[in-house]
Design a protein around this motif. Structure first.
Motif, PDB file in Angstrom:
ATOM      1  N   TYR A 297       0.825  -1.215   0.000  1.00 17.34           N
ATOM      2  CA  TYR A 297       0.000   0.000   0.000  1.00 17.34           C
ATOM      3  C   TYR A 297       0.855   1.260   0.000  1.00 17.34           C
ATOM      4  N   THR A 298       0.263   2.328  -0.480  1.00 19.37           N
ATOM      5  CA  THR A 298       0.801   3.677  -0.309  1.00 19.37           C
ATOM      6  C   THR A 298      -0.210   4.433   0.549  1.00 19.37           C
ATOM      7  N   ALA A 299       0.287   5.180   1.544  1.00 19.52           N
ATOM      8  CA  ALA A 299      -0.594   5.936   2.437  1.00 19.52           C
ATOM      9  C   ALA A 299      -0.184   7.405   2.427  1.00 19.52           C
ATOM     10  N   TRP A 300      -1.150   8.278   2.677  1.00 18.24           N
ATOM     11  CA  TRP A 300      -0.880   9.710   2.750  1.00 18.24           C
ATOM     12  C   TRP A 300      -1.895  10.366   3.672  1.00 18.24           C
TER      13      TRP A 300
ATOM     14  N   GLY B 194      -8.579  15.109  10.520  1.00 15.35           N
ATOM     15  CA  GLY B 194      -7.431  14.586   9.795  1.00 15.35           C
ATOM     16  C   GLY B 194      -7.815  13.291   9.106  1.00 15.35           C
ATOM     17  N   LEU B 195      -7.175  13.016   7.996  1.00 13.56           N
ATOM     18  CA  LEU B 195      -7.455  11.805   7.232  1.00 13.56           C
ATOM     19  C   LEU B 195      -6.159  11.060   6.943  1.00 13.56           C
ATOM     20  N   ILE B 196      -6.208   9.748   7.053  1.00 18.46           N
ATOM     21  CA  ILE B 196      -5.151   8.882   6.542  1.00 18.46           C
ATOM     22  C   ILE B 196      -5.807   8.082   5.426  1.00 18.46           C
ATOM     23  N   GLU B 197      -5.312   8.273   4.227  1.00 18.26           N
ATOM     24  CA  GLU B 197      -5.852   7.562   3.076  1.00 18.26           C
ATOM     25  C   GLU B 197      -4.804   6.554   2.630  1.00 18.26           C
ATOM     26  N   TYR B 198      -5.237   5.361   2.247  1.00 16.40           N
ATOM     27  CA  TYR B 198      -4.285   4.353   1.784  1.00 16.40           C
ATOM     28  C   TYR B 198      -4.900   3.549   0.649  1.00 16.40           C
ATOM     29  N   GLN B 199      -4.035   3.191  -0.302  1.00 15.12           N
ATOM     30  CA  GLN B 199      -4.497   2.554  -1.531  1.00 15.12           C
ATOM     31  C   GLN B 199      -3.550   1.410  -1.891  1.00 15.12           C
TER      32      GLN B 199
ATOM     33  N   SER C  82      -9.368   0.825  -5.022  1.00 14.73           N
ATOM     34  CA  SER C  82     -10.101   1.789  -4.209  1.00 14.73           C
ATOM     35  C   SER C  82      -9.212   2.349  -3.104  1.00 14.73           C
ATOM     36  N   VAL C  83      -9.511   3.572  -2.705  1.00 14.38           N
ATOM     37  CA  VAL C  83      -8.806   4.231  -1.606  1.00 14.38           C
ATOM     38  C   VAL C  83      -9.593   3.985  -0.319  1.00 14.38           C
ATOM     39  N   HIS C  84      -8.890   3.627   0.756  1.00 12.70           N
ATOM     40  CA  HIS C  84      -9.479   3.445   2.078  1.00 12.70           C
ATOM     41  C   HIS C  84      -9.136   4.674   2.913  1.00 12.70           C
TER      42      HIS C  84
ATOM     43  N   VAL D 166      -1.494  -7.286   3.256  1.00 13.42           N
ATOM     44  CA  VAL D 166      -1.955  -7.483   1.880  1.00 13.42           C
ATOM     45  C   VAL D 166      -3.480  -7.397   1.772  1.00 13.42           C
ATOM     46  N   VAL D 167      -4.196  -7.727   2.860  1.00 12.71           N
ATOM     47  CA  VAL D 167      -5.664  -7.651   2.853  1.00 12.71           C
ATOM     48  C   VAL D 167      -6.184  -6.336   3.437  1.00 12.71           C
ATOM     49  N   GLY D 168      -5.286  -5.358   3.684  1.00 14.16           N
ATOM     50  CA  GLY D 168      -5.714  -4.033   4.116  1.00 14.16           C
ATOM     51  C   GLY D 168      -5.823  -3.827   5.607  1.00 14.16           C
ATOM     52  N   ARG D 169      -5.339  -4.762   6.420  1.00 15.71           N
ATOM     53  CA  ARG D 169      -5.358  -4.600   7.876  1.00 15.71           C
ATOM     54  C   ARG D 169      -4.249  -3.623   8.277  1.00 15.71           C
ATOM     55  N   VAL D 170      -4.612  -2.579   8.990  1.00 16.35           N
ATOM     56  CA  VAL D 170      -3.662  -1.565   9.459  1.00 16.35           C
ATOM     57  C   VAL D 170      -3.052  -2.054  10.766  1.00 16.35           C
ATOM     58  N   ILE D 171      -1.711  -2.083  10.827  1.00 15.55           N
ATOM     59  CA  ILE D 171      -1.005  -2.582  12.003  1.00 15.55           C
ATOM     60  C   ILE D 171      -0.166  -1.454  12.590  1.00 15.55           C
ATOM     61  N   TYR D 172      -0.457  -1.133  13.854  1.00 10.89           N
ATOM     62  CA  TYR D 172       0.261  -0.058  14.545  1.00 10.89           C
ATOM     63  C   TYR D 172       1.518  -0.594  15.225  1.00 10.89           C
TER      64      TYR D 172
END
Length: 80
Positions: A8-11, A23-28, A35-37, A68-74
């Protein structure tokens, strides 16, 4: 701010809301036409777009990976 992950790329960005800014964190995914999340970074009382985006920047810095399935890990191991 932009941050690259393996899949992914995030911004970050900011958006006007009824009560100030969010604030927004968008990732694609790194594939054509994906699609952008969006993650919303809520800072109560934030009345400035720059402050809202700075809050999103801080949160994006804490993301260590997006699976790879879009799970965000902190960085603390929490997974969304």
């Amino acid at each position: 701010m932009f941050k690259e992950f393996k899949h992914y790329t995030a911004w970050t960005d900011a958006m006007k809301s009824e009560r100030g800014y969010i604030g927004l964190i968008e990732y694609q995914p790194k594939c054509p036409g994906a699609s952008v999340h969006v993650l919303w970074v809520i800072s109560p009382g934030c009345m400035c777009a720059d402050a809202a985006e700075t809050a999103a920047d801080r949160m994006l810095k804490e993301i260590c990976d997006i699976s790879v399935v879009g799970r965000v890990i902190y960085s603390d191991g929490i997974m969304l």
